[in-house]
Design a protein around this motif. Sequence first.
Motif, PDB file in Angstrom:
ATOM      1  N   GLU A 102     -31.783 -12.667 -26.021  1.00  0.00           N
ATOM      2  CA  GLU A 102     -32.371 -11.385 -26.035  1.00  0.00           C
ATOM      3  C   GLU A 102     -31.702 -10.472 -26.561  1.00  0.00           C
ATOM      4  O   GLU A 102     -32.137  -9.304 -27.608  1.00  0.00           O
ATOM      5  CB  GLU A 102     -32.829 -11.193 -24.873  1.00  0.00           C
ATOM      6  CG  GLU A 102     -34.050 -10.822 -24.952  1.00  0.00           C
ATOM      7  CD  GLU A 102     -35.229 -11.595 -25.261  1.00  0.00           C
ATOM      8  OE1 GLU A 102     -36.388 -10.961 -25.468  1.00  0.00           O
ATOM      9  OE2 GLU A 102     -35.172 -12.901 -25.300  1.00  0.00           O
ATOM     10  N   SER A 103     -29.814 -10.181 -26.924  1.00  0.00           N
ATOM     11  CA  SER A 103     -29.548  -9.409 -26.673  1.00  0.00           C
ATOM     12  C   SER A 103     -29.286  -9.064 -28.367  1.00  0.00           C
ATOM     13  O   SER A 103     -29.335  -9.983 -28.569  1.00  0.00           O
ATOM     14  CB  SER A 103     -27.987  -8.762 -25.455  1.00  0.00           C
ATOM     15  OG  SER A 103     -27.317 -10.212 -26.364  1.00  0.00           O
ATOM     16  N   HIS A 172     -30.545   0.866 -30.829  1.00  0.00           N
ATOM     17  CA  HIS A 172     -30.613   0.368 -29.690  1.00  0.00           C
ATOM     18  C   HIS A 172     -30.703   2.039 -28.471  1.00  0.00           C
ATOM     19  O   HIS A 172     -31.311   1.298 -27.465  1.00  0.00           O
ATOM     20  CB  HIS A 172     -29.474  -0.750 -29.038  1.00  0.00           C
ATOM     21  CG  HIS A 172     -29.567  -0.627 -28.073  1.00  0.00           C
ATOM     22  ND1 HIS A 172     -29.873  -2.191 -27.183  1.00  0.00           N
ATOM     23  CD2 HIS A 172     -28.773  -0.315 -26.693  1.00  0.00           C
ATOM     24  CE1 HIS A 172     -29.838  -2.151 -26.123  1.00  0.00           C
ATOM     25  NE2 HIS A 172     -29.172  -1.323 -25.852  1.00  0.00           N
ATOM     26  N   TRP A 175     -34.517   3.399 -27.700  1.00  0.00           N
ATOM     27  CA  TRP A 175     -35.071   2.151 -26.878  1.00  0.00           C
ATOM     28  C   TRP A 175     -34.469   2.305 -25.267  1.00  0.00           C
ATOM     29  O   TRP A 175     -34.928   2.031 -24.159  1.00  0.00           O
ATOM     30  CB  TRP A 175     -35.575   0.853 -27.178  1.00  0.00           C
ATOM     31  CG  TRP A 175     -34.920  -0.534 -26.875  1.00  0.00           C
ATOM     32  CD1 TRP A 175     -34.251  -1.048 -27.105  1.00  0.00           C
ATOM     33  CD2 TRP A 175     -35.384  -0.823 -25.484  1.00  0.00           C
ATOM     34  NE1 TRP A 175     -33.430  -1.871 -26.516  1.00  0.00           N
ATOM     35  CE2 TRP A 175     -34.327  -2.238 -25.408  1.00  0.00           C
ATOM     36  CE3 TRP A 175     -36.586  -0.797 -24.719  1.00  0.00           C
ATOM     37  CZ2 TRP A 175     -34.888  -3.165 -24.020  1.00  0.00           C
ATOM     38  CZ3 TRP A 175     -36.662  -1.981 -23.602  1.00  0.00           C
ATOM     39  CH2 TRP A 175     -35.697  -2.765 -22.966  1.00  0.00           C
ATOM     40  N   SER A 176     -33.269   2.282 -25.441  1.00  0.00           N
ATOM     41  CA  SER A 176     -32.439   1.891 -24.572  1.00  0.00           C
ATOM     42  C   SER A 176     -31.894   3.135 -23.268  1.00  0.00           C
ATOM     43  O   SER A 176     -33.025   3.316 -22.041  1.00  0.00           O
ATOM     44  CB  SER A 176     -31.502   1.587 -24.457  1.00  0.00           C
ATOM     45  OG  SER A 176     -30.410   1.767 -22.798  1.00  0.00           O
ATOM     46  N   GLN A 179     -36.012   3.487 -21.444  1.00  0.00           N
ATOM     47  CA  GLN A 179     -35.735   2.280 -20.118  1.00  0.00           C
ATOM     48  C   GLN A 179     -35.117   3.117 -19.050  1.00  0.00           C
ATOM     49  O   GLN A 179     -35.097   2.760 -18.277  1.00  0.00           O
ATOM     50  CB  GLN A 179     -34.852   0.804 -21.057  1.00  0.00           C
ATOM     51  CG  GLN A 179     -34.524  -0.222 -19.696  1.00  0.00           C
ATOM     52  CD  GLN A 179     -36.546  -0.065 -19.599  1.00  0.00           C
ATOM     53  OE1 GLN A 179     -37.218  -0.182 -20.486  1.00  0.00           O
ATOM     54  NE2 GLN A 179     -36.287  -1.926 -18.315  1.00  0.00           N
ATOM     55  N   THR A 180     -33.838   4.018 -19.500  1.00  0.00           N
ATOM     56  CA  THR A 180     -32.987   3.957 -18.701  1.00  0.00           C
ATOM     57  C   THR A 180     -33.648   5.427 -18.208  1.00  0.00           C
ATOM     58  O   THR A 180     -33.887   5.530 -16.995  1.00  0.00           O
ATOM     59  CB  THR A 180     -31.767   5.109 -18.906  1.00  0.00           C
ATOM     60  OG1 THR A 180     -30.751   3.931 -19.899  1.00  0.00           O
ATOM     61  CG2 THR A 180     -30.730   5.662 -18.129  1.00  0.00           C
ATOM     62  N   VAL A 181     -34.219   6.625 -18.464  1.00  0.00           N
ATOM     63  CA  VAL A 181     -35.232   7.859 -18.053  1.00  0.00           C
ATOM     64  C   VAL A 181     -36.493   7.205 -16.730  1.00  0.00           C
ATOM     65  O   VAL A 181     -36.841   7.891 -16.756  1.00  0.00           O
ATOM     66  CB  VAL A 181     -35.700   8.432 -19.154  1.00  0.00           C
ATOM     67  CG1 VAL A 181     -33.655   9.418 -19.448  1.00  0.00           C
ATOM     68  CG2 VAL A 181     -36.387   8.464 -20.070  1.00  0.00           C
ATOM     69  N   GLY A 182     -36.724   5.485 -17.509  1.00  0.00           N
ATOM     70  CA  GLY A 182     -37.820   5.084 -17.000  1.00  0.00           C
ATOM     71  C   GLY A 182     -39.131   5.478 -17.297  1.00  0.00           C
ATOM     72  O   GLY A 182     -40.350   5.167 -16.674  1.00  0.00           O
ATOM     73  N   LEU A 183     -39.136   5.755 -19.183  1.00  0.00           N
ATOM     74  CA  LEU A 183     -40.550   5.348 -19.480  1.00  0.00           C
ATOM     75  C   LEU A 183     -40.671   4.082 -20.020  1.00  0.00           C
ATOM     76  O   LEU A 183     -40.281   3.619 -21.176  1.00  0.00           O
ATOM     77  CB  LEU A 183     -40.057   6.575 -20.762  1.00  0.00           C
ATOM     78  CG  LEU A 183     -40.164   7.895 -20.400  1.00  0.00           C
ATOM     79  CD1 LEU A 183     -40.118   8.954 -21.942  1.00  0.00           C
ATOM     80  CD2 LEU A 183     -40.978   8.064 -19.939  1.00  0.00           C
ATOM     81  N   SER A 184     -41.969   3.139 -18.904  1.00  0.00           N
ATOM     82  CA  SER A 184     -42.124   2.122 -19.401  1.00  0.00           C
ATOM     83  C   SER A 184     -43.315   2.235 -19.475  1.00  0.00           C
ATOM     84  O   SER A 184     -43.715   2.195 -18.011  1.00  0.00           O
ATOM     85  CB  SER A 184     -41.429   0.919 -18.630  1.00  0.00           C
ATOM     86  OG  SER A 184     -42.257  -0.070 -18.201  1.00  0.00           O
ATOM     87  N   PRO A 186     -46.180  -1.537 -19.410  1.00  0.00           N
ATOM     88  CA  PRO A 186     -46.607  -2.553 -20.599  1.00  0.00           C
ATOM     89  C   PRO A 186     -46.698  -2.912 -21.723  1.00  0.00           C
ATOM     90  O   PRO A 186     -46.603  -3.189 -22.488  1.00  0.00           O
ATOM     91  CB  PRO A 186     -47.083  -3.766 -19.556  1.00  0.00           C
ATOM     92  CG  PRO A 186     -47.796  -2.980 -18.252  1.00  0.00           C
ATOM     93  CD  PRO A 186     -46.815  -1.529 -18.111  1.00  0.00           C
ATOM     94  N   ASP A 189     -44.878  -1.018 -24.511  1.00  0.00           N
ATOM     95  CA  ASP A 189     -43.448  -1.524 -24.648  1.00  0.00           C
ATOM     96  C   ASP A 189     -43.226  -2.373 -25.997  1.00  0.00           C
ATOM     97  O   ASP A 189     -41.962  -1.708 -26.501  1.00  0.00           O
ATOM     98  CB  ASP A 189     -43.421  -2.533 -23.241  1.00  0.00           C
ATOM     99  CG  ASP A 189     -42.717  -2.019 -22.191  1.00  0.00           C
ATOM    100  OD1 ASP A 189     -43.004  -0.658 -22.079  1.00  0.00           O
ATOM    101  OD2 ASP A 189     -42.655  -2.635 -20.826  1.00  0.00           O
ATOM    102  N   ARG A 192     -42.208   0.755 -28.064  1.00  0.00           N
ATOM    103  CA  ARG A 192     -41.106   1.503 -27.968  1.00  0.00           C
ATOM    104  C   ARG A 192     -39.910   1.135 -28.738  1.00  0.00           C
ATOM    105  O   ARG A 192     -38.918   1.684 -29.361  1.00  0.00           O
ATOM    106  CB  ARG A 192     -40.017   1.497 -26.357  1.00  0.00           C
ATOM    107  CG  ARG A 192     -41.401   1.850 -25.252  1.00  0.00           C
ATOM    108  CD  ARG A 192     -40.540   1.666 -23.955  1.00  0.00           C
ATOM    109  NE  ARG A 192     -40.767   0.504 -23.605  1.00  0.00           N
ATOM    110  CZ  ARG A 192     -39.203   0.154 -22.762  1.00  0.00           C
ATOM    111  NH1 ARG A 192     -39.291   1.637 -21.663  1.00  0.00           N
ATOM    112  NH2 ARG A 192     -39.601  -1.114 -22.339  1.00  0.00           N
TER     113      ARG A 192
END
Lengths: 220, 264
Positions: A102-103, A172, A175-176, A179-184, A186, A189, A192
Motif C-alpha cells: 500500500e505504501s 504524502h 494527506w499524512s 491523518q495525524t491531526v485526526g481529520l478523517s 469515511p 477519505d 483527502r
Amino acid sequence: MNWALRFLRSSIGLKLVMAVSGVVLFGFVLVHMIGNLQVYMGPTLLDEYGVWLRALGHGAALWVARGVLLAAAVAHVWSAYCLTRLNQKARPEGYRERMNRESTLASRTMRWSGVVVLVFIIYHLLHFTIGTVHPNFVHGAVHQNFVVGFRVIWVSAFYMIATLLLGLHLYHGVWSMLQTVGLSHPRYDLMRKRAAAAFAALVTLGNLSFPLAVLTGVVR
Amino acid sequence: MSAGKTMNLTLHVWRQPSGTSQGRFVTYPAPDISPDMSFLEMLDVVNERLIAKGEDPIAFDHDCREGICGMCGMMINGQAHGPRRATTACQLHMRSFEDGDTITIEPWRATAFPVVKDLVVDRNAFDRIIAAGGFVSTHTGSAPDGNAIPVPKTAADQAMDAAACIGCGACVAACPNASAMLFTSAKVSHLGLLPQGQAERDQRVLKMVATMDEEGFGTCTNHGECEAACPKEIRLEFIARMNRDFIRAGLRNRGERAGSGGTG
Ligand code: HEM
Ligand code: FES
C-alpha cells in the motif's frame, strides 16, 4: 508546562509537531509560489513586490514571518529526526524479503525528499536572499536576479529536481498530516488523497515553470 | 486445483533455537504438498518429516486454525500472513501458491516482539497495552436488561469493525516502522465508540498510547501497509480517530498525569 512537554514527547505528540510545522511550511511554499507568479506580469512587478514585502508592518512583518518559518523548520526537522530514530530502533533487524502493498514511493522517501529539500532551502537562501552563490546579485533587483540566476543551467536543474522532490514530499505529507491531526471521515477519505495530489501538483507545476520560463526565454 | 495433484515447494525458514541464540535461514524441500492444505498444515507435514528424521521441528504459533484467535502469524514471502488479503496464515491455502515455488518464511520482526523460537515471537507487549486501558468498569451485579443503554447504529457498526481485531500483530510486522498504532487504535476505538466506554475514554487513550510508546514500537507514517496486511481489515481511519482522541484527552487532562487516577 510539564504535561505539555510530556504530551509533545509522546509518539503522537511528536507527529503533531511535525504535522503543524508542516502546515506552516506548506502554507509558505504555496504563498511563495503564488507571489513568484508575478514574474509573468512584467519586469517591474517582482521588484515592487519585494519593496512592499520589506515595508509591510513598518518592516516588521518580514522578520516575524522569517522567525515563524525558522521555528517551523527547526521543529519539523527535529521531530522528523526523533521519529526516524524511534522507528529505526523499533526494527533493528529487517526482513530478508519484503513486499510493499500500500505504501507509495512518496511515503517511503519522505526522509530523503526532506533532506534534499533542506539542502535546497539553504542553497536557495544563499542564492536569491543573501546572494553569496549568485553570479551577479544586486540587492532589490529581484527580477534581474531571478533571470540571471536561472540562466545557469545546472542551477536550474537543481531547482527542478528539488521541486519535484518537494512535490513528492507534499503529496504524502498533506494527506499524512490530515491523518495525524485526526481529520478523517469515511465519506471524505478519498477526497483527502485527491486534495493532497492537487495541492502538490499545483505547487510543483508553479515552481517548475520558473526556471523553465527563463531557460526558454519566456521570461527575460 | 485437480484432486490428487500435489505441489513441490522449497522453503527458506528462519531457524533460531532460542531468543538468545543466533538464527539463520535453513532451506527445506517440501515435496508432495496438497493444494488443499492450509499453510499451517503444510508446515505440519514438513515437521512430521523432520521429526521422522530426528530433527527439531519448526516452531510456530497457532491455536484455533479458523482465523479467529490471532495466534498464528508469520512473514510469508515478505507479506504478513502471506499473499491473500484479509486472510490469516491458518486460513491461507496452498492453492495460493504455484508448483515449484520458493517460499521464504520469517518471524514478525520488531524490538517489541522478541523471537522466542524459530517463527514464534513474544507478543505480550500487546497484552500490556490492553491492560493499560482496554477495559470498561462495570457493575457486576445481576445481569442488566438488554438494550438498557441505547447504542446508535453507526457507533455499534464502527465499534464492531474495530473489535474485529484479533491482536495477531500483522500490522506491526507489515509496518516499515514496526508501529503498533493500528492495533492500539482498534482497541482504543472499539470501547471509545460505545456509551459504556465513555467514563474512561480519556485515561484509556492516554495510558494505552503511553504503554505503546514504552514497549518500543515505532510510530505511524501513514504508509498504509498495516491496513493491507490486516486479516480483519481494520481501517487506517481508526488511527486518525485515536490521534483525535489523544489530542482531546491531552488538552482536557492538562496537569494530570497519564499514570495517575485510574478506575478506583
Ligand atoms: C518546504 C519544506 C517542507 C514542507 C512544506 C513539509 C511538509 C510536510 C508535511 C505537511 C508533513 C506531514 C506531517 C505528518 O506526517 O503529519 C511532512 C512530513 C515529514 N517531513 Fe516535511 N516538509 C518540508 C521539509 C522537510 C524537511 C527539510 C525535512 C527533513 C530534513 C522533512 C522531513 C519530513 C519527514 C521525515 C516527514 C514524515 C513523513 C511521514 O509522516 O510519513 N520535511 N512534511
Ligand atoms: S490459528 Fe487462530 S487465527 Fe490462525
